[in-house]
Design a protein around this motif. Structure first.
Motif, PDB file in Angstrom:
ATOM      1  N   THR A  15       0.841  -1.188   0.000  1.00 46.14           N
ATOM      2  CA  THR A  15       0.000   0.000   0.000  1.00 46.14           C
ATOM      3  C   THR A  15       0.881   1.244   0.000  1.00 46.14           C
ATOM      4  O   THR A  15       2.085   1.191   0.287  1.00 46.14           O
ATOM      5  N   ALA A  16       0.257   2.385  -0.271  1.00 44.51           N
ATOM      6  CA  ALA A  16       1.000   3.649  -0.266  1.00 44.51           C
ATOM      7  C   ALA A  16       1.585   3.941   1.109  1.00 44.51           C
ATOM      8  O   ALA A  16       2.714   4.422   1.229  1.00 44.51           O
ATOM      9  N   ALA A  17       0.814   3.659   2.172  1.00 40.39           N
ATOM     10  CA  ALA A  17       1.306   3.921   3.523  1.00 40.39           C
ATOM     11  C   ALA A  17       2.538   3.076   3.827  1.00 40.39           C
ATOM     12  O   ALA A  17       3.482   3.546   4.477  1.00 40.39           O
ATOM     13  N   GLN A  18       2.546   1.833   3.365  1.00 42.58           N
ATOM     14  CA  GLN A  18       3.704   0.975   3.596  1.00 42.58           C
ATOM     15  C   GLN A  18       4.941   1.507   2.872  1.00 42.58           C
ATOM     16  O   GLN A  18       6.042   1.498   3.427  1.00 42.58           O
ATOM     17  N   VAL A  19       4.752   1.998   1.659  1.00 41.27           N
ATOM     18  CA  VAL A  19       5.901   2.514   0.909  1.00 41.27           C
ATOM     19  C   VAL A  19       6.410   3.798   1.550  1.00 41.27           C
ATOM     20  O   VAL A  19       7.626   4.040   1.596  1.00 41.27           O
ATOM     21  N   ARG A  20       5.522   4.609   2.081  1.00 36.22           N
ATOM     22  CA  ARG A  20       5.986   5.800   2.799  1.00 36.22           C
ATOM     23  C   ARG A  20       6.792   5.416   4.033  1.00 36.22           C
ATOM     24  O   ARG A  20       7.773   6.081   4.382  1.00 36.22           O
ATOM     25  N   GLU A  21       6.405   4.309   4.669  1.00 38.14           N
ATOM     26  CA  GLU A  21       7.172   3.835   5.817  1.00 38.14           C
ATOM     27  C   GLU A  21       8.553   3.352   5.386  1.00 38.14           C
ATOM     28  O   GLU A  21       9.552   3.589   6.069  1.00 38.14           O
ATOM     29  N   ALA A 170      -3.478   4.636  -5.238  1.00 31.10           N
ATOM     30  CA  ALA A 170      -2.369   3.674  -5.203  1.00 31.10           C
ATOM     31  C   ALA A 170      -2.746   2.373  -4.524  1.00 31.10           C
ATOM     32  O   ALA A 170      -2.101   1.352  -4.742  1.00 31.10           O
ATOM     33  N   ASP A 171      -3.789   2.389  -3.686  1.00 31.99           N
ATOM     34  CA  ASP A 171      -4.166   1.192  -2.944  1.00 31.99           C
ATOM     35  C   ASP A 171      -5.237   0.365  -3.637  1.00 31.99           C
ATOM     36  O   ASP A 171      -5.271  -0.856  -3.493  1.00 31.99           O
ATOM     37  N   THR A 172      -6.137   1.009  -4.363  1.00 30.07           N
ATOM     38  CA  THR A 172      -7.303   0.302  -4.903  1.00 30.07           C
ATOM     39  C   THR A 172      -7.337   0.222  -6.419  1.00 30.07           C
ATOM     40  O   THR A 172      -8.100  -0.568  -6.975  1.00 30.07           O
ATOM     41  N   GLY A 173      -6.551   1.056  -7.109  1.00 29.57           N
ATOM     42  CA  GLY A 173      -6.657   1.102  -8.561  1.00 29.57           C
ATOM     43  C   GLY A 173      -7.879   1.863  -9.030  1.00 29.57           C
ATOM     44  O   GLY A 173      -8.246   1.783 -10.214  1.00 29.57           O
ATOM     45  N   ARG A 174      -8.497   2.640  -8.147  1.00 31.85           N
ATOM     46  CA  ARG A 174      -9.680   3.428  -8.503  1.00 31.85           C
ATOM     47  C   ARG A 174      -9.244   4.792  -9.020  1.00 31.85           C
ATOM     48  O   ARG A 174      -8.271   5.369  -8.534  1.00 31.85           O
ATOM     49  N   VAL A 175      -9.956   5.311  -9.988  1.00 32.54           N
ATOM     50  CA  VAL A 175      -9.709   6.661 -10.477  1.00 32.54           C
ATOM     51  C   VAL A 175     -10.449   7.648  -9.588  1.00 32.54           C
ATOM     52  O   VAL A 175     -11.656   7.518  -9.373  1.00 32.54           O
ATOM     53  N   LEU A 176      -9.720   8.604  -9.067  1.00 35.59           N
ATOM     54  CA  LEU A 176     -10.297   9.604  -8.168  1.00 35.59           C
ATOM     55  C   LEU A 176     -10.758  10.815  -8.981  1.00 35.59           C
ATOM     56  O   LEU A 176     -10.083  11.837  -9.060  1.00 35.59           O
ATOM     57  N   GLY A 177     -11.888  10.663  -9.625  1.00 32.88           N
ATOM     58  CA  GLY A 177     -12.426  11.722 -10.467  1.00 32.88           C
ATOM     59  C   GLY A 177     -11.910  11.645 -11.885  1.00 32.88           C
ATOM     60  O   GLY A 177     -12.645  11.380 -12.821  1.00 32.88           O
ATOM     61  N   THR A 178     -10.646  11.888 -12.069  1.00 33.26           N
ATOM     62  CA  THR A 178      -9.974  11.725 -13.351  1.00 33.26           C
ATOM     63  C   THR A 178      -8.531  11.357 -13.071  1.00 33.26           C
ATOM     64  O   THR A 178      -8.005  11.633 -11.993  1.00 33.26           O
ATOM     65  N   ALA A 179      -7.889  10.711 -14.025  1.00 36.26           N
ATOM     66  CA  ALA A 179      -6.505  10.269 -13.826  1.00 36.26           C
ATOM     67  C   ALA A 179      -5.758  10.290 -15.140  1.00 36.26           C
ATOM     68  O   ALA A 179      -6.347  10.100 -16.217  1.00 36.26           O
ATOM     69  N   VAL A 180      -4.468  10.516 -15.044  1.00 36.69           N
ATOM     70  CA  VAL A 180      -3.594  10.449 -16.218  1.00 36.69           C
ATOM     71  C   VAL A 180      -3.592   9.025 -16.766  1.00 36.69           C
ATOM     72  O   VAL A 180      -3.501   8.051 -16.019  1.00 36.69           O
ATOM     73  N   ARG A 181      -3.709   8.933 -18.081  1.00 38.31           N
ATOM     74  CA  ARG A 181      -3.569   7.636 -18.753  1.00 38.31           C
ATOM     75  C   ARG A 181      -2.186   7.640 -19.416  1.00 38.31           C
ATOM     76  O   ARG A 181      -2.015   8.108 -20.541  1.00 38.31           O
TER      77      ARG A 181
END
Length: 501
Positions: A15-21, A170-181
């Protein structure tokens, strides 16, 4: 330094939190300055850019105010040093940069670079570098940020995303409104699980990785969030057949399905089971078309079953039962499912059998359920959006409720099993597999692997990967036009241990 999308990528996903750690430990425990990590990330990204687009001369780097933007400043500085034409476009508040990002911005300026506000994209850029939003994004992208991301997606130039495409969770693969392709993404320190499922594969493009030379001991401080699996690894679960093998040693699969008008589904599942190594396959289907079902595949044994009583004798000879392809939801299909659920046989449950199961939930430990998001939504009494919001959470909830092994199908299919193992995510597959009958083929493949002795979770993971690898082999690089029969025909070659598999 960079590694392409292949079996060389790490299998551990976080997950993103793990990578930040991991990042924090590298700085505080191992004394690697944050500025050094940023320089390594930007340098690796620039190397990736040059390797991927060697003819590019005009680079536009889009940076936000976080560390993702700091990586972008380093890329821009490296591009200047290489003699390229660089435009650096800023979004957000750059008066509040972190110390590391501020140092990277200063390095860009020292090399003669000039930052400018990001109001519109240069029309003549050869490559766009996305350093706008990183893994810390937790809300929907809107306003000017959404507008510039939409402009990036509309541009003719290819896009390299730094760490993760902006706007992708980064955790779910969901697009948060819009995302770069992006056309390519280079991920740093550890791979994020959201890059591999949901909208992640479609947003990331080709995936590259650089660990930034952090100490390997860092990874031991966190449990894996998920595991990346592919056929190259999973085929090791299948033993090499002895030279004196015979069909009785390879298991007998019974496929139950095919209401009137839907005879093709069990036919596909049955052939897929044979191609995936089952010794014998019987199809129990509606009497209306049973006499014709195996005319084009005489290796299948076919029985017409009008009632559950007709099924009993056929099922007694089977080692594994796959039910659901073309089953329908009327009395005939429901009665056959009820009969199958009383039998002491490992099961693969798909399609309308899952829709019927949603009406009358049961739990077993010896089955594999293979829902697509629509079926998963019915099984959890929610909607498809609720499933796609967090596919990892949905797969775990399905496994807890129904037991056994669970395959949540889609781009980056997720496999959940009992116990404490992290979920598996298949990294093979392609968009040409968005075609009718692919799920029926998967049902037959998993059933064949169960019949050859694999446990439910093993058969589910290996089956998903075999199915995806066969799709990649059959597609020949195309993104459409492949039939389920093409995939099924590619299966035998993937058991060649001497070849590339």
């Amino acid at each position: 330094r960079t590694l392409p999308s292949s079996d060389q990528l790490p299998r551990a996903l976080y997950t993103a939190a793990q990578v930040r750690e991991f990042d924090r430990l590298a700085i505080e425990r191992y004394g690697i300055p944050g500025e050094t990590l940023m320089e390594r990330a930007g340098g690796a990204a620039f190397d990736c850019l040059r390797e991927t687009w060697p003819a590019a001369r005009r680079i536009a780097v889009l940076v936000g105010g976080g560390n993702n933007g700091g990586d972008g400043y380093v890329v821009a500085a490296e591009a200047l040093a290489a003699g390229l034409d660089v435009r650096l476009l800023q979004m957000g508040d750059h008066d509040r940069l972190s110390a590391e990002s501020a140092a990277a911005a200063a390095g860009f300026t020292r090399r003669g670079g000039r930052a400018e506000p990001c109001r519109r994209l240069p029309p003549d850029a050869d490559v766009l570098v996305d350093g706008l939003l990183g893994t810390g994004l937790a809300r929907e992208v809107s306003g000017q940020w959404a507008a510039i991301i939409d402009a990036v997606n509309a541009a003719r130039a290819p896009v390299l995303a730094l760490d993760i495409p902006s706007g992708l969770d980064a955790d779910t693969g969901r697009v948060l409104g819009t995302a770069v392709r992006a056309n390519a993404t280079i991920s740093f320190i550890a791979l994020k699980q959201g890059l591999f499922t949901g909208r992640g594969p479609g947003c990331r493009g080709d995936l590259y990785f650089d660990g930034l030379d952090v100490p390997p001991a860092i990874y031991a401080t966190e449990l894996l969030a998920a595991r990346r699996v592919d056929w190259r690894k999973e085929r090791e679960l299948l033993p090499i057949r002895p030279l004196d093998a015979h069909k009785g040693m390879a298991g007998h699969v019974l496929v139950v399905g095919g209401a009137p008008g839907m005879s093709g589904a069990p036919r596909l599942a049955g052939e897929a089971a044979l191609r995936a190594g089952a010794g014998l396959v019987t199809v129990a289907t509606h009497p209306a078309h049973a006499a014709m079902l195996n005319l084009t595949r005489p290796e299948l044994m076919v029985h017409g079953v009008a009632t559950p009583d007709d099924l009993a004798a056929v099922a007694a000879r089977a080692d594994v039962i796959a039910i659901g392809p073309g089953l329908g939801r009327d009395d005939w299909g429901r009665d056959l499912l009820d009969a199958v659920l009383t039998l002491d046989r490992p099961l693969v449950v798909d399609a309308d059998a899952l829709n019927l199961l949603a009406r009358d939930p049961r739990r077993r430990e010896d089955w594999v359920l293979t829902p697509h998001p629509g079926e998963a939504a019915r099984l959890l009494d929610t909607d498809i959006a609720g499933i796609e919001q967090d596919r990892f959470a949905a797969a775990a909830a399905l496994q807890r409720r129904y037991g056994g092994a669970l395959v949540l199908k889609g781009a980056g299919s997720i496999v959940e099993g009992p116990g404490q193992r992290p979920p598996a995510v298949c990294s093979d597959g392609n968009p040409a597999m968005a075609s009718a009958g692919m799920g029926d083929a998967l049902t037959g493949i998993i059933a064949a692997l169960l019949a050859q002795g694999l446990a439910p979770e093993q058969a589910a993971g290996a089956g998903v990967c075999l199915h995806a690898a066969a799709g990649d082999r059959a597609a020949h690089g195309a993104d459409r036009g492949m039939l389920a029969g093409d995939l099924i025909g590619a299966l035998p070659r993937l058991f060649d241990r001497a070849g590339e598999g």
